[in-house]
Design a protein around this motif. Structure first.
Motif, mmCIF file in Angstrom:
data_model
loop_
_atom_site.group_PDB
_atom_site.id
_atom_site.type_symbol
_atom_site.label_atom_id
_atom_site.label_comp_id
_atom_site.label_asym_id
_atom_site.label_seq_id
_atom_site.Cartn_x
_atom_site.Cartn_y
_atom_site.Cartn_z
ATOM 1 N N ASP A 113 0.832 -1.058 -0.031
ATOM 2 C CA ASP A 113 -0.132 0.098 0.114
ATOM 3 C C ASP A 113 0.854 1.161 -0.032
ATOM 4 N N LEU A 115 0.654 3.476 2.949
ATOM 5 C CA LEU A 115 1.216 3.096 4.320
ATOM 6 C C LEU A 115 2.580 3.450 3.929
ATOM 7 N N ALA A 116 3.229 3.175 3.080
ATOM 8 C CA ALA A 116 4.506 3.508 2.834
ATOM 9 C C ALA A 116 5.063 5.060 3.224
ATOM 10 N N ILE A 117 3.847 5.953 3.153
ATOM 11 C CA ILE A 117 4.322 7.172 3.641
ATOM 12 C C ILE A 117 3.943 7.402 5.083
ATOM 13 N N THR A 118 2.837 6.714 5.611
ATOM 14 C CA THR A 118 2.150 7.214 6.920
ATOM 15 C C THR A 118 2.717 6.326 7.831
ATOM 16 N N ALA A 134 2.064 1.943 9.445
ATOM 17 C CA ALA A 134 0.970 1.269 9.403
ATOM 18 C C ALA A 134 -0.260 1.678 10.568
ATOM 19 N N TYR A 164 -5.247 8.501 6.813
ATOM 20 C CA TYR A 164 -5.283 7.640 5.459
ATOM 21 C C TYR A 164 -5.901 8.150 4.207
ATOM 22 N N THR A 210 8.892 7.997 -0.037
ATOM 23 C CA THR A 210 9.626 7.496 1.154
ATOM 24 C C THR A 210 10.828 8.587 1.416
ATOM 25 N N THR A 211 11.150 9.569 0.515
ATOM 26 C CA THR A 211 12.362 10.517 0.726
ATOM 27 C C THR A 211 11.641 11.889 0.927
ATOM 28 N N ARG A 239 14.858 -0.133 -2.495
ATOM 29 C CA ARG A 239 14.273 0.512 -1.367
ATOM 30 C C ARG A 239 12.828 0.657 -2.079
ATOM 31 N N MET A 283 9.324 -0.538 -0.316
ATOM 32 C CA MET A 283 8.437 0.115 0.165
ATOM 33 C C MET A 283 7.050 0.439 -0.645
#
Lengths: 365, 528
Positions: free
Chosen positions: A64, A67-70, A72, A79, A113-114, A325, A329
C-alpha cells in the motif's frame, strides 16, 4: 576473412534493428542519423512498455503506497487524506497516463519515502552508482582483457585453466556473500578499506558537491584526505563488482584473440620472425579493439544490475539501493524513475558504442 | 599504456596499504548505525515511527518529558511546572525563560501553542495521539492558547485523564518549533512542512547539519543549549541496512550504537566484551490475528486452539531472545493494571489444541493461509507453521508485506507485531480491544480488533472510561477488568510476546538509553 564476416553480420543485424535500409546507399551521415532516429524510437517504445509493466506490477503487489508514507498505525482521516493526495482514487489507466504526461514535461513526481522530487534524488544518487560502475569497469578491463588474451595465447596451459576457473567462480559465487567476506577480510581484519557508504562520517561535508562524483569533486577542491578516504571506500565494492565482469570480459577477449591468432596475417607475421608479444599486441590486439569496446559497453549495463546487491551490502547510496528500497516500500515513483534512468543509460551506451564503432572501424562505414 | 595503468593500480594499492583507513569514531562524536528507510521528512508533525522519533527528539524540545527508566513520572523540559484546574478541564504550563531556538529567537508560549495547533491542523501521523483528546482544526486555536509569553493554557474539549494528555505532549511529534522561522518558509499554506522536511528549527540540544534521505543525518551540538552543551559535538545517524556489515562496523569501533541488528548477529555480539546490548521494552506485542469473517475462525474453541498450537518457548531462547519476552496479557508489563507475575497463560499443548478443534467440529484438523505482517515477523511465522502442524492446524505460509491486507481485513491468519508511544495501557488497549463500528464501511484500520472483525461493547465502554477516569486506583481496576474479559473471550488477537527493541552499544558509550516511547535523547551521552 572471418573477422570481416563477423563485423558485416553485426552490421546487418544492427541495420535490421534500426529499421533496415540495408540495400540503399545514402550519404553516410544521413544513414547514421536515420539509424540513430530509429534506435531512439525503438528505445522510447521499450521504455514506455517497461514503465507500463512496472506500473501495473506496482498496482498488483499487495502493498500500500499510502502506508509507505504514513506507517501502519494511521487513523482513517490521515489515510484518506494521503490517499487523495496521491491520486489513488483515479482509474489505473488515468494514473498511468498522467504519470507519462508528467514525464514528458520532465517531472518524475515526488518520492513517497524520501519526500524529495525524484529528479533531486537521482541527481544525488546516480553519480554514486556511475562512479562505482566506471571504476568497476576499469578494474574489469584491466584484469579481464590481459587475462583473456594471455589465455588465448597460451591456450591449454595452466594460465588458460586459471582464467577459466576465475571466470567460472565469477558466475557461481553469489555477489552478496563475496561482498560480506571481502568486508570481513579487508575491512574488519586488515583495516585497509572503509566499510559503509562513500566516505567516513568524519569527512562528511568537507567537499562541496559539484559534479556529484566524489573522487572528482575532492580532487578539484584539493581535499586529498577526502579523496584518499573515498578511494578506500569505493575500491572494495568496485573490485568485487569488477570481478564479476572479469569473467565475461576475459572469456570474450579470449575468443576474439583466438580467432585473430588463426588469421593468415598473424601466421605471416610470425613467419617473418616477429616475437609473440609484438604479434599479439601490435597486430592482433589492434584488430579486436573495437569488438572489446562493444563488450565493455555491454558490461557496463550489467554492472548497473550487479550494483543493486553490492550497494545493499556496502550501504552505498546509489541507484541500486534506491530502486531496491523503492520496491520494498512500494514507492512507485522511485521504481519507475529508476527504471527510466537505467533504460536511458542503456540507450546512451548503445548509441555511444554504435557511434564509436563507426568512428573506430572504417569497415563499417 | 597497459603497463602504466597496472603501475598506477599497484601504487594506489601500496598507498592504501601504507595508510590504513581511519577506524574508530572520534571521542566527541557519536555514530549510530540504523535503518533510515522511509524517513521522508524530519518535521515532528509528520512523524510517529521509531527511528525518526529519536532524530526529532534531539532537534526539538518537548514541554514535558519522561525519562527512559521511569515512564510514569512526568519531568520538566520547556515547561518548568504545570497545574491542572480542579475540574480537570484546563492544564496551565509555565515555560522556562532561558530557552532559545537555533535561530536565536526566544522560545515563548506562542511558539508552543502554535506547534500544537500546527500538528492538529496538518492532520498528519504526528497528530495520532494528541487528536484522541478531541482537538480538531476548528477548535484547537481557541483551546490551545498562549496566555502570556511564558504561560500556555490547554483547555480540553472533553473529559480526559490529564496525565494521558501530558504523556502525549512528551511524544516526539509535539516537539516545539520556532514559529517565526517556520512561517517564513511557508509555501502554499503547508505550515512550513516542505521546508521542515530537511531543515530543523528547534530549541533542542542539536541542530540538523546535513540530511540525505536513506543515507545519512548529521547533527551538530548547540553550544547554547539551556540544559548545557552536550558532550558529543556531533552525532551521525547512518543508514546501514545490512546487519552483517553493521556488526563488522560495531566490532571495529566505526559505529558506536547499532539498531535493527538481526538476531544471529546479536547472538554473536552478545559474547563480545566490548559490546553492551540493551533490550528496551516496547509498548506492543507479537500476536496471531484470526479473521472473524472466516466462519471457521469465528468459533471460540478454534480461537482457543490457537493458544495451544504455538510452541513459543522454542523460539523465546533464539529468534525472540532480544526482540521480545513471553507475555500473554493485553496490559504491558509494569503498567497499571498489569499482572504482577509473568503473564504466561497458555503453553504449547498440541493434544489440547486437537481436542478443542474436535469439539468445534474439526476432528480432522483445519487448513488456513498464514501471512506474516512483513519481513521482520517471517521467522516467527515459520515457527508457528511448524508447531501448529502437530496440533492439527495446517498453515500454508505465504510471505510478503501483509499489513495493508490486514488493514483491509483480507487475510485468514496473520502474524504481526505492534508498537505504541503513549506509556499508558489506554494506548495499547485502544489498539487491541477497541472497535466502535464493525462495519466494513467504517474502515477503522488503526484498530486491530476492527481488523480482525470483532466488536465487544463492554471493552469499548471500559476503554472510554479509562480515558476519562482521573483516579489512578479506579483506572487500575478498569484495566484489570479489561484484561480479564480479554483473556476469557478467546480473543482473535492471540498475544504471545511483549516486544523489546535491542540496542547494541560499544562498552565505552555511556548515557545512551533507548526509550520505550522512542524519544531516545543524546544530550547526556559520553564516550570513555
Amino acid at each position: 576473412m572471418a573477422s570481416a564476416d563477423l563485423t558485416s553480420k553485426q552490421e546487418a543485424s544492427r541495420r535490421s534493428t534500426a529499421g533496415g535500409f540495408a540495400d540503399a546507399a545514402p550519404h553516410p551521415l544521413i544513414s547514421l542519423l536515420r539509424r540513430l532516429a530509429g534506435r531512439v524510437v525503438a528505445v522510447v517504445t521499450t521504455l514506455l512498455g517497461l514503465l507500463f509493466l512496472t506500473f501495473s506490477m506496482g498496482r498488483l503487489l499487495p502493498a500500500d503506497p499510502v502506508l509507505a508514507i504514513t506507517g501502519a498505525e494511521v487513523s482513517k482521516e490521515v489515510y484518506d487524506r494521503v490517499y487523495d493526495e496521491l491520486g489513488l482514487g483515479q482509474p489505473i489507466w488515468m494514473q498511468f497516463l498522467s504519470y507519462v504526461g508528467k514525464i514528458a514535461t520532465g517531472d518524475l513526481g515526488m518520492s513517497a519515502t524520501t519526500g524529495q522530487p525524484i529528479l533531486t534524488d537521482l541527481m544525488t544518487i546516480f553519480p554514486a552508482t556511475i562512479e562505482l560502475a566506471i571504476i568497476a569497469m576499469i578494474i574489469g578491463a584491466i584484469v579481464g582483457i590481459p587475462l583473456g588474451i594471455t589465455a588465448a595465447v597460451r591456450r591449454g596451459t595452466v594460465i588458460d585453466h586459471i582464467a577459466r576457473i576465475v571466470a567460472l567462480a565469477g558466475h557461481s559465487v553469489p555477489i552478496f556473500w563475496t561482498g560480506l567476506m571481502a568486508l570481513f577480510v579487508f575491512y574488519a581484519k586488515l583495516k585497509l578499506v572503509g566499510a559503509s557508504g562513500r566516505i567516513d562520517v568524519f569527512y562528511e561535508g568537507l567537499v562541496t558537491p559539484m559534479t556529484g562524483f566524489l573522487l572528482i569533486d575532492a580532487a578539484i577542491q584539493g581535499q586529498w584526505d577526502v579523496f584518499h578516504n573515498a578511494l578506500g571506500h569505493i575500491i572494495l565494492p568496485a573490485a568485487i563488482l569488477g570481478y564479476y565482469s572479469v569473467a565475461y570480459i576475459s572469456r570474450m577477449s579470449r575468443s576474439f584473440m583466438l580467432e585473430q591468432l588463426s588469421q593468415e596475417y598473424i601466421i605471416t607475421a610470425r613467419a617473418k620472425g616477429l616475437g609473440t608479444r609484438k604479434v599479439v599486441w601490435r597486430h592482433a590486439f589492434r584488430n579486436i579493439r573495437v569488438q572489446l569496446l562493444t563488450i565493455l559497453a555491454l558490461t557496463f549495463g550489467g554492472l548497473l544490475e550487479g550494483a543493486v546487491l553490492i550497494e545493499t551490502v556496502f550501504g552505498w547510496p546509489g541507484l541500486g539501493q534506491y530502486l531496491t528500497r523503492g520496491l520494498q516500500m512500494n514507492d512507485m515513483n522511485v521504481v519507475m524513475g529508476s527504471v527510466l534512468t537505467i533504460g536511458a543509460v542503456f540507450l546512451t551506451i548503445n548509441i555511444l558504442s554504435d557511434v564509436l564503432y563507426r568512428i573506430l572501424d572504417p569497415r563499417t562505414r | 599504456m597497459l603497463k602504466q595503468l597496472l603501475t598506477t593500480i599497484a601504487m594506489t594499492g601500496a598507498l592504501m596499504a601504507a595508510q590504513p583507513c581511519l577506524a574508530a569514531s572520534p571521542p566527541n562524536m557519536l555514530v549510530i548505525g540504523t535503518n533510515l528507510t522511509g524517513i521522508r521528512t524530519l518535521d515532528p508533525a509528520q512523524n510517529n515511527a521509531r527511528t525518526v522519533s529519536e532524530l526529532i527528539s534531539n532537534l526539538y524540545d518537548n514541554l514535558v518529558q519522561l525519562s527512559p527508566d521511569d515512564l510514569k513520572t512526568l519531568k520538566p523540559m520547556l515547561a518548568t511546572k504545570w497545574e491542572v484546574s480542579p475540574d480537570g478541564k484546563v492544564i496551565t504550563l509555565t515555560l522556562r525563560d532561558d530557552a532559545v531556538f537555533q535561530s536565536g529567537n526566544k522560545v515563548t508560549a506562542e511558539d508552543a501553542a502554535w506547534s500544537i495547533q500546527r500538528v492538529i491542523k496538518m492532520g498528519q501521523v504526528g497528530s495520532t495521539d494528541v487528536a484522541l483528546w478531541g482537538f480538531t482544526s476548528d477548535n484547537v486555536e481557541k483551546l490551545v492558547r498562549a496566555k502570556d509569553e511564558h504561560t500556555l493554557e490547554i483547555e480540553l474539549p472533553q473529559t480526559v485523564n490529564t496525565d494521558l494528555v501530558l504523556y502525549s505532549l512528551a511524544g516526539s511529534s509535539i516537539g516545539i518549533v520556532d514559529k517565526k522561522t517556520v512561517l517564513s518558509h511557508e509555501a502554499n499554506g503547508d505550515f512550513g512542512g516542505a521546508w521542515l522536511s530537511a531543515y530543523s528549527a528547534g530549541s533542542g540540544p542539536f541542530s540538523l547539519a546535513q540530511w540525505r534521505p536513506n543515507d545519512v543525518a548529521i547533527f551538530n551540538a548547540q553550544p547554547k543549549y539551556w540544559g548545557g552543551k552536550p558532550a558529543m559535538a556531533r552525532v551521525v545517524a547512518r543508514h546501514i541496512p545490512e546487519s552483517g556489515n553493521l556488526r563488522l562496523q560495531l566490532e571495529a569501533g566505526d559505529v558506536d550504537v547499532g539498531q535493527y541488528v538481526a538476531s544471529g548477529d546479536l547472538d554473536a555480539l552478545s559474547t563480545n566484551k566490548d559490546m553492551v546490548i540493551e533490550n528496551v521494552p516496547g509498548l506492543g506485542f507479537y500476536y496471531i490475528a484470526l479473521n472473524q469473517k472466516d466462519p471457521d475462525l469465528q468459533k471460540p474453541k478454534v480461537r482457543e486452539a490457537f493458544q495451544y498450537a504455538f510452541d513459543w518457548k522454542a523460539i523465546s531462547g533464539n529468534i525472540m531472545r532480544h526482540t521480545g519476552f513471553p507475555w500473554q496479557s493485553m496490559i504491558p508489563r509494569g503498567m497499571i493494571g498489569a499482572p504482577e507475575e509473568a503473564a504466561v497463560r497458555y503453553d504449547y499443548d498440541p493434544a489440547k489444541a486437537k481436542q478443542l478443534l474436535a469439539e468445534a467440529g474439526y476432528p480432522n484438523g483445519l487448513k488456513k493461509v498464514l501471512n506474516p505482517s512483513g519481513a521482520p515477523t517471517l521467522p516467527f511465522a515459520e515457527a508457528l507453521q511448524a508447531s501448529a502442524r502437530a496440533a492439527g492446524i495446517d498453515l500454508d505460509l505465504v510471505p510478503g508485506e501483509f499489513t495493508p491486507a490486514f488493514r483491509e481485513r483480507k487475510f485468514e491468519v496473520l502474524l504481526g507485531n505492534s508498537g505504541a508511544r503513549l506509556p499508558d495501557p489506554f494506548a495499547v488497549a485502544t489498539q487491541y480491544a477497541f472497535n466502535p463500528d464493525n462495519s466494513d464501511e467504517a474502515r477503522l484500520g488503526s484498530y486491530y480488533l476492527w481488523r480482525t472483525g470483532m466488536k465487544v461493547d463492554e471493552l469499548n465502554t471500559l476503554i472510554d472510561q479509562s480515558m476519562k477516569e482521573r483516579d489512578t486506583e479506579k483506572r487500575t481496576d478498569i484495566f484489570k477488568k479489561m484484561d480479564g474479559i480479554y483473556a476469557g473471550m478467546a480473543s482473535p488477537l492471540v498475544i504471545f510476546f511483549q516486544r523489546t527493541d535491542p540496542y547494541v552499544m560499544r562498552a565505552n558509550v555511556k548515557g545512551y538509553h533507548g526509550h520505550t516511547t522512542w524519544s531516545t535523547r543524546w544530550h547526556d551521552v559520553t564516550k570513555e
